[in-house]
Design a protein around this motif. Structure first.
Motif, PDB file in Angstrom:
ATOM      1  N   ASP A   1       0.842  -1.187   0.000  1.00 24.68           N
ATOM      2  CA  ASP A   1       0.000   0.000   0.000  1.00 24.68           C
ATOM      3  C   ASP A   1       0.882   1.244   0.000  1.00 24.68           C
ATOM      4  OD1 ASP A   1      -2.972   0.953   0.611  1.00 24.68           O
ATOM      5  OD2 ASP A   1      -1.586   2.205   1.767  1.00 24.68           O
ATOM      6  N   ALA A   2       0.488   2.240  -0.773  1.00 23.72           N
ATOM      7  CA  ALA A   2       1.292   3.457  -0.925  1.00 23.72           C
ATOM      8  C   ALA A   2       1.476   4.212   0.380  1.00 23.72           C
ATOM      9  CB  ALA A   2       0.651   4.382  -1.962  1.00 23.72           C
ATOM     10  N   ILE A   3       0.498   4.173   1.262  1.00 18.38           N
ATOM     11  CA  ILE A   3       0.551   4.943   2.505  1.00 18.38           C
ATOM     12  C   ILE A   3       0.767   4.046   3.717  1.00 18.38           C
ATOM     13  CG2 ILE A   3      -0.709   6.579   3.977  1.00 18.38           C
ATOM     14  CD1 ILE A   3       0.159   7.657   1.177  1.00 18.38           C
ATOM     15  N   GLN A   4      -0.001   2.962   3.828  1.00 18.22           N
ATOM     16  CA  GLN A   4       0.060   2.101   5.013  1.00 18.22           C
ATOM     17  C   GLN A   4       1.191   1.086   4.968  1.00 18.22           C
ATOM     18  OE1 GLN A   4      -3.777   0.288   5.149  1.00 18.22           O
ATOM     19  NE2 GLN A   4      -4.786   2.123   5.890  1.00 18.22           N
ATOM     20  N   GLY A   5       1.657   0.752   3.762  1.00 18.32           N
ATOM     21  CA  GLY A   5       2.682  -0.274   3.622  1.00 18.32           C
ATOM     22  C   GLY A   5       4.059   0.222   4.016  1.00 18.32           C
ATOM     23  N   PRO A   6       4.997  -0.703   4.130  1.00 17.28           N
ATOM     24  CA  PRO A   6       6.378  -0.309   4.453  1.00 17.28           C
ATOM     25  C   PRO A   6       7.007   0.457   3.292  1.00 17.28           C
ATOM     26  CG  PRO A   6       6.259  -2.637   3.899  1.00 17.28           C
ATOM     27  CD  PRO A   6       4.851  -2.135   3.933  1.00 17.28           C
ATOM     28  N   GLN A   7       8.006   1.247   3.607  1.00 17.56           N
ATOM     29  CA  GLN A   7       8.741   1.952   2.564  1.00 17.56           C
ATOM     30  C   GLN A   7       9.582   0.935   1.801  1.00 17.56           C
ATOM     31  OE1 GLN A   7       8.619   4.953   1.385  1.00 17.56           O
ATOM     32  NE2 GLN A   7       7.082   5.595   2.839  1.00 17.56           N
ATOM     33  N   ILE A   8       9.518   1.017   0.489  1.00 22.70           N
ATOM     34  CA  ILE A   8      10.297   0.138  -0.370  1.00 22.70           C
ATOM     35  C   ILE A   8      11.294   1.016  -1.114  1.00 22.70           C
ATOM     36  CG2 ILE A   8      10.219  -1.534  -2.254  1.00 22.70           C
ATOM     37  CD1 ILE A   8       8.711  -2.383   0.329  1.00 22.70           C
ATOM     38  N   LEU A   9      12.573   0.718  -0.937  1.00 23.14           N
ATOM     39  CA  LEU A   9      13.629   1.514  -1.554  1.00 23.14           C
ATOM     40  C   LEU A   9      14.291   0.714  -2.671  1.00 23.14           C
ATOM     41  CD1 LEU A   9      15.350   2.960   1.646  1.00 23.14           C
ATOM     42  CD2 LEU A   9      13.656   4.071   0.182  1.00 23.14           C
ATOM     43  N   LEU A  10      14.631   1.414  -3.726  1.00 24.01           N
ATOM     44  CA  LEU A  10      15.373   0.838  -4.840  1.00 24.01           C
ATOM     45  C   LEU A  10      16.614   1.698  -5.008  1.00 24.01           C
ATOM     46  CD1 LEU A  10      15.484  -1.163  -7.242  1.00 24.01           C
ATOM     47  CD2 LEU A  10      14.246   0.563  -8.573  1.00 24.01           C
ATOM     48  N   PHE A  11      17.752   1.232  -4.461  1.00 23.77           N
ATOM     49  CA  PHE A  11      18.999   1.983  -4.509  1.00 23.77           C
ATOM     50  C   PHE A  11      18.804   3.419  -4.008  1.00 23.77           C
ATOM     51  CE2 PHE A  11      19.667  -1.451  -7.484  1.00 23.77           C
ATOM     52  CZ  PHE A  11      20.929  -1.894  -7.146  1.00 23.77           C
ATOM     53  N   GLY A  12      18.113   3.541  -2.872  1.00 24.79           N
ATOM     54  CA  GLY A  12      17.885   4.850  -2.272  1.00 24.79           C
ATOM     55  C   GLY A  12      16.684   5.608  -2.817  1.00 24.79           C
ATOM     56  N   PHE A  13      16.077   5.098  -3.873  1.00 30.07           N
ATOM     57  CA  PHE A  13      14.896   5.718  -4.465  1.00 30.07           C
ATOM     58  C   PHE A  13      13.667   5.162  -3.765  1.00 30.07           C
ATOM     59  CE2 PHE A  13      11.603   5.145  -7.882  1.00 30.07           C
ATOM     60  CZ  PHE A  13      11.208   6.461  -7.944  1.00 30.07           C
ATOM     61  N   ASP A  14      12.898   6.026  -3.144  1.00 33.48           N
ATOM     62  CA  ASP A  14      11.706   5.645  -2.403  1.00 33.48           C
ATOM     63  C   ASP A  14      10.568   5.351  -3.375  1.00 33.48           C
ATOM     64  OD1 ASP A  14       9.978   5.222  -0.347  1.00 33.48           O
ATOM     65  OD2 ASP A  14       9.986   7.277   0.387  1.00 33.48           O
ATOM     66  N   LEU A  15      10.125   4.101  -3.450  1.00 30.03           N
ATOM     67  CA  LEU A  15       9.086   3.701  -4.399  1.00 30.03           C
ATOM     68  C   LEU A  15       7.668   3.916  -3.878  1.00 30.03           C
ATOM     69  CD1 LEU A  15      10.542   0.327  -5.730  1.00 30.03           C
ATOM     70  CD2 LEU A  15      10.595   2.564  -6.838  1.00 30.03           C
ATOM     71  N   SER A  16       7.497   4.080  -2.588  1.00 25.34           N
ATOM     72  CA  SER A  16       6.158   4.124  -1.989  1.00 25.34           C
ATOM     73  C   SER A  16       5.685   5.543  -1.713  1.00 25.34           C
ATOM     74  CB  SER A  16       6.145   3.364  -0.660  1.00 25.34           C
ATOM     75  OG  SER A  16       6.567   2.048  -0.829  1.00 25.34           O
ATOM     76  N   GLY A  17       4.444   5.833  -2.094  1.00 27.12           N
ATOM     77  CA  GLY A  17       3.782   7.058  -1.681  1.00 27.12           C
ATOM     78  C   GLY A  17       4.227   8.345  -2.345  1.00 27.12           C
ATOM     79  N   ARG A  18       4.964   8.279  -3.419  1.00 25.79           N
ATOM     80  CA  ARG A  18       5.344   9.484  -4.161  1.00 25.79           C
ATOM     81  C   ARG A  18       4.241   9.839  -5.140  1.00 25.79           C
ATOM     82  NH1 ARG A  18      10.664  11.259  -5.057  1.00 25.79           N
ATOM     83  NH2 ARG A  18      12.210  10.102  -3.901  1.00 25.79           N
ATOM     84  N   LYS A  19       4.107  11.110  -5.472  1.00 26.95           N
ATOM     85  CA  LYS A  19       3.195  11.469  -6.552  1.00 26.95           C
ATOM     86  C   LYS A  19       3.664  10.734  -7.800  1.00 26.95           C
ATOM     87  CE  LYS A  19       1.791  16.056  -5.042  1.00 26.95           C
ATOM     88  NZ  LYS A  19       1.794  17.485  -5.368  1.00 26.95           N
ATOM     89  N   SER A  20       2.723  10.136  -8.515  1.00 25.79           N
ATOM     90  CA  SER A  20       3.088   9.358  -9.702  1.00 25.79           C
ATOM     91  C   SER A  20       3.835  10.199 -10.722  1.00 25.79           C
ATOM     92  CB  SER A  20       1.842   8.726 -10.325  1.00 25.79           C
ATOM     93  OG  SER A  20       1.304   7.773  -9.439  1.00 25.79           O
ATOM     94  N   THR A  21       3.503  11.482 -10.808  1.00 28.69           N
ATOM     95  CA  THR A  21       4.178  12.370 -11.762  1.00 28.69           C
ATOM     96  C   THR A  21       5.643  12.591 -11.388  1.00 28.69           C
ATOM     97  OG1 THR A  21       3.356  14.296 -10.540  1.00 28.69           O
ATOM     98  CG2 THR A  21       2.083  13.579 -12.480  1.00 28.69           C
TER      99      THR A  21
END
Length: 126
Positions: free
Chosen positions: A30-50
């Motif tokens: 989940d974008a808000i409730q789920g854990p933060q998922i990082l890809l080489f320091g890039f935060d994949l969760s909860g960012r504006k899609s744009t």
């Protein structure tokens, strides 16, 4: 677990796990409730899609990875088994990572039906 051609477990921390023939196939966060998922320091969760999509393209270009669009406009990094979906939160589209087994990302049929929430979809024709 749900009935149908796949199994699903929902956890209270915003994680949904999907099984195909009793084997792990997909984990959606989940974008808000789920854990933060990082890809080489890039935060994949909860960012504006744009914001998230251009960053993912830059990452893919830098690491010479392929990017695929799904029919709903999500982005997939197939070599990393990552699908970046959108989730509506208070009217804003934010990023929601989904980790998917390689066979499903390689299959347009499965890739365009992830995550598998809602009604089970029919099995892929053999």
């Amino acid at each position: 677990m749900t009935d149908g051609p796949y199994g699903q477990e929902d956890f209270p921390d915003g994680v949904k796990v999907f099984y195909d023939e009793n084997r792990l196939a997909c984990v959606a966060f989940d974008a808000i409730q789920g854990p933060q998922i990082l890809l080489f320091g890039f935060d994949l969760s909860g960012r504006k899609s744009t914001e998230a999509q251009p960053l993912l393209f830059d990452f893919a270009e830098e690491h010479e990875l392929s990017v695929l669009y799904t029919s709903d406009g999500s982005l997939a990094l197939t070599e990393m088994e990552v699908l970046l979906r959108s989730q509506s939160v208070d009217g804003v589209q934010v990023s929601r990572p989904v980790i998917v087994k390689e066979e499903w990302l390689d299959s347009e049929y499965y890739r365009d039906r992830l995550p598998l929430e809602g009604e089970p979809f029919p099995r892929h024709p053999a």
